[in-house]
Design an enzyme around this catalytic site. Structure first.
Site, PDB file in Angstrom:
ATOM      1  CG  ASP A 176      -2.255   0.664   0.974  1.00 46.83           C
ATOM      2  OD1 ASP A 176      -2.354   1.449   0.014  1.00 46.83           O
ATOM      3  OD2 ASP A 176      -3.202   0.425   1.751  1.00 46.83           O
ATOM      4  CG  ASP A 191      -9.184   2.287   0.041  1.00 45.80           C
ATOM      5  OD1 ASP A 191      -8.693   1.191  -0.288  1.00 45.80           O
ATOM      6  OD2 ASP A 191      -8.513   3.198   0.563  1.00 45.80           O
TER       7      ASP A 191
END
Length: 699
Positions: free
Chosen positions: A444, A502
């Protein structure tokens, strides 16, 4: 006296003319042409008012400042900061069937530019541009375009994307400019508008027809795309990685290579250009053991537990996934030392001694015993000020002397330009990967760069990723950046999947996923079944609809199956089984998009003889009965057998169906290819937020 050099694909031609007086000139960049009997441009371009006596034309490397008034391919500075012109006085061309290497030198400036164009499998062209300092003094490179080319007169519209966190990939269509248009990324990464790239569409170009030109950079940092109109009536498209002043200084003998650019030109519309990019990307993926394995269904722990980790709870989550057919369990943020929220711990990549007193090996081994692979979330490029790493090495974060260091998500960006920082991170990741059977990393990157680290920061990230892959070649990596903030061709050689967003709201995901597919193939597109209500938007969607949308890419689950009732768990397991049964058609194959009447969208994936068709309705229908869906790809076969596999919708209060759809559920119904292409496939009445899935098989 002139010589013609041309590179051809099945659909396109790049034609250059080597004129002894004017250098290497663009003659054509568009649909395929026969250039064997090309008349020299000196004989076709007559005098024009308010122009130089000697015609310049559009050179591959134009002489900016000496008669070319369009955008420069290269911008240079002397050590004292003065502009330095590049005007070629020597040109060499080497060519074979699929490759063109052009070397242009300026003996006055003491510089050489080499531009190589390679035709790739699938029809796209790869541009690689580099500049070498052959002189005796240092030269600063302010900009070097990876690609600069003319757009033909039929060009009409620009297709690009913008976005933000949780709202990636918003499609923007604009007319070609009358002056100059730019798309600029300044955050240190491409951002949530998707890869650094754009499409240029011709007059009447749609999904299946018309000319489409599509360009993307193989780059994960700042970039500039520009389209500028010339007073002769055509446009020039250029693409380059953005460089900070003084960032690239070439000493004598040194070379700077711009990031490669991928160019697709198709006469079969957006789908044709997309197919070329998918082929190019697939040729760049470095799969473990050399080939793509079936893309396993994920269970990612994030929305199931967030930071609320304890070993027993995580074990139960993994078991609940195993019970419904999950093939890979990914332990997300919260597993390492001091990580109880997003305010501390980044940089200290050791398992938390309270939650995992014996490390990750017992959990990973238990997960493997359940028949699943074990994956792990990491964010190596970041550090929390509240961490042992930062307390020991505060100078390792990107900073400017005398300036504040702005945090985002309570974190700073590590300076990956530094070898010692990369060595530390590799050591930590290597130790984790050796300590337990970890076969997957979710890598990430949750903030923009402020201050910027420039191109060297991007190349430092590539170097770290390459080192991890070399040491652990069987480990797959997912690229994530607060969702889709860094999904691009530059990352493709290092990763095997991208996290699209997300935001897992199924309605929001419909358009995001379609736009993701413009440049990147579906097997790299992370698509998860989220909870209801969706955590980001608060909207509720039926489980079959959420599942159907998630099967259109690389399927995963982002909830705790143990919280579902028995019927819901069975339904989720059924859709996981559906994905496993059909993923051979969804991945590594053709992927076509289209639109039907009344806001119906469709996606077809598969081979020339076997396709899976999704018909997606997001909003309520306005028409009394659905119009048939035209399927241009079906024209390639005389006859097709069609089955209705699923109608994913809220099960209560279903609409009555016409008799043909009951027949399609029981067995195949035959249609001619011409009928499906020109009259259309009948589709059932669909509610809002529903998906009808068909199998089409060549008869």
């Amino acid at each position: 006296m002139s010589t013609v050099h041309a590179l051809h694909s099945d659909e396109a031609s790049l034609v250059l003319e080597h004129d002894l007086a004017r250098g290497l000139l663009w003659r054509h960049c568009g649909a395929r042409v026969d250039a064997e009997q090309l008349v020299p441009s000196a004989e076709t371009r007559g005098p024009a008012p308010f122009s130089l006596n000697q015609d310049i034309g559009q050179a591959l490397v134009p002489p900016s400042g000496l008669g070319w008034f369009g955008p420069a391919l290269v911008e240079l500075r002397t050590p004292s900061g003065e502009s330095l012109l590049f005007a070629a006085d020597e040109t060499r061309v080497e060519q074979d069937d699929g490759h063109l290497a052009c070397t242009v030198a300026d003996s006055v400036a003491g510089l050489t530019i080499r531009l190589e164009i390679t035709r790739l499998e699938g029809g796209a062209f790869r541009f690689a541009t580099a500049i070498t300092n052959d002189g005796k003094a240092a030269v600063s490179v302010a900009a070097l375009a990876s690609l600069q080319l003319p757009l033909a007169a039929p060009s009409q519209k620009i297709l690009s994307w913008r976005g933000r966190h949780n709202a990636e990939l918003h499609e923007c269509i604009e007319a070609l400019p009358q002056q100059r248009w730019e798309k600029v990324a300044r955050q240190g990464l491409p951002g949530h508008g998707g890869p650094p790239g754009l499409f240029v569409l011709g007059n009447g170009t749609g999904w299946h027809q018309g000319i489409a030109v599509a360009v993307q950079l193989q780059w994960s940092g700042n970039s500039t795309f520009a389209i500028e109109r010339h007073d002769e009536g055509y446009w020039t498209l250029s693409a380059n990685a953005s460089l900070a002043p003084g960032e690239v200084v070439l000493e004598p003998g040194e070379t700077y290579a711009a990031p490669p650019a991928l160019l697709a030109i198709s006469v079969h519309g957006r789908n044709g250009a997309t197919a070329q990019h998918h082929a190019a990307i697939r040729g760049m993926i470095d799969w473990p053991r050399g080939e793509m394995s079936p893309r396993p269904v994920h269970l990612n722990s994030w929305e199931a537990v967030y930071f609320r980790h304890d070993a027993e709870r995580i074990g139960q989550l993994a078991r609940s996934g195993s019970d419904i057919g999950i093939e890979r369990f990914v332990l997300d943020d919260g597993w390492f030392k001091g990580r109880r929220n997003d305010m501390a711990g980044l940089g200290d990549w050791d398992p938390d001694p309270e939650t995992y007193p014996h490390g990750l090996a017992p959990l990973a081994q238990d997960v493997e015993a359940m028949g699943q692979q074990f994956g792990l979330w990491v964010e190596p490029e970041m550090v929390n000020p509240d961490s042992d790493l930062y307390r020991e090495h505060p100078d390792w974060a990107l900073s400017l002397e005398g300036r504040d260091q702005p945090t985002a998500r309570n974190q700073l960006v590590l300076d990956l330009r530094r070898e010692d920082v990369r060595d530390y991170l590799f050591g930590k990741l290597d130790a984790v990967l050796k300590s337990a059977p970890v076969s997957y990393l979710k890598w990430d990157h949750n903030r923009a760069h402020a201050p910027l680290g420039g191109a060297a920061q991007v190349r430092g990230t590539y170097e770290l990723l390459a080192r991890v892959r070399a040491a652990h070649p069987d480990v797959e990596i997912e690229g994530c950046s607060a969702g889709g903030g860094r999904s691009d061709a530059g990352m493709v050689p290092h990763v095997h999947r991208f996290w699209t967003s997300d935001n897992i709201d199924a309605v929001a995901r419909v358009q995001m996923q379609r736009e993701f597919l413009a440049f990147l193939p579906p097997e790299m597109m992370g698509t998860h079944v989220g909870g209801s209500p969706a955590h980001v938007t608060g909207r509720r969607h039926a489980l079959p609809y959420r599942c159907a949308i998630a099967t259109m890419g690389h399927m995963g689950v982002e909830l705790d199956p143990g919280t579902l009732d028995e019927n819901e768990r069975a339904e989720l397991a059924r859709w996981i089984g559906f994905y496993k049964r059909w993923r051979h058609l969804l991945h590594g194959t053709a992927c076509l998009l289209g639109e039907g009447a009344d806001d119906l969208l469709w996606q077809a994936s598969g081979t020339a003889s076997h396709m899976l068709l999704y018909c997606i309705r997001t909003n309520p229908a306005q028409d009394l009965r659905p119009q048939p869906v035209l399927l241009p790809f079906a024209a390639d076969s005389a006859e097709w057998d069609v089955r209705l596999l699923e109608l994913a919708e809220e099960p209560a209060h279903s609409f009555p169906r016409a008799a043909i759809f009951h027949q399609m559920k029981e067995g195949p119904v035959r249609f001619s290819g011409s009928w499906l292409a020109n009259a259309g496939l009948p589709t059932p009445v669909q509610k809002a937020e529903s998906v009808a899935i068909f199998e089409l098989k060549r008869a």
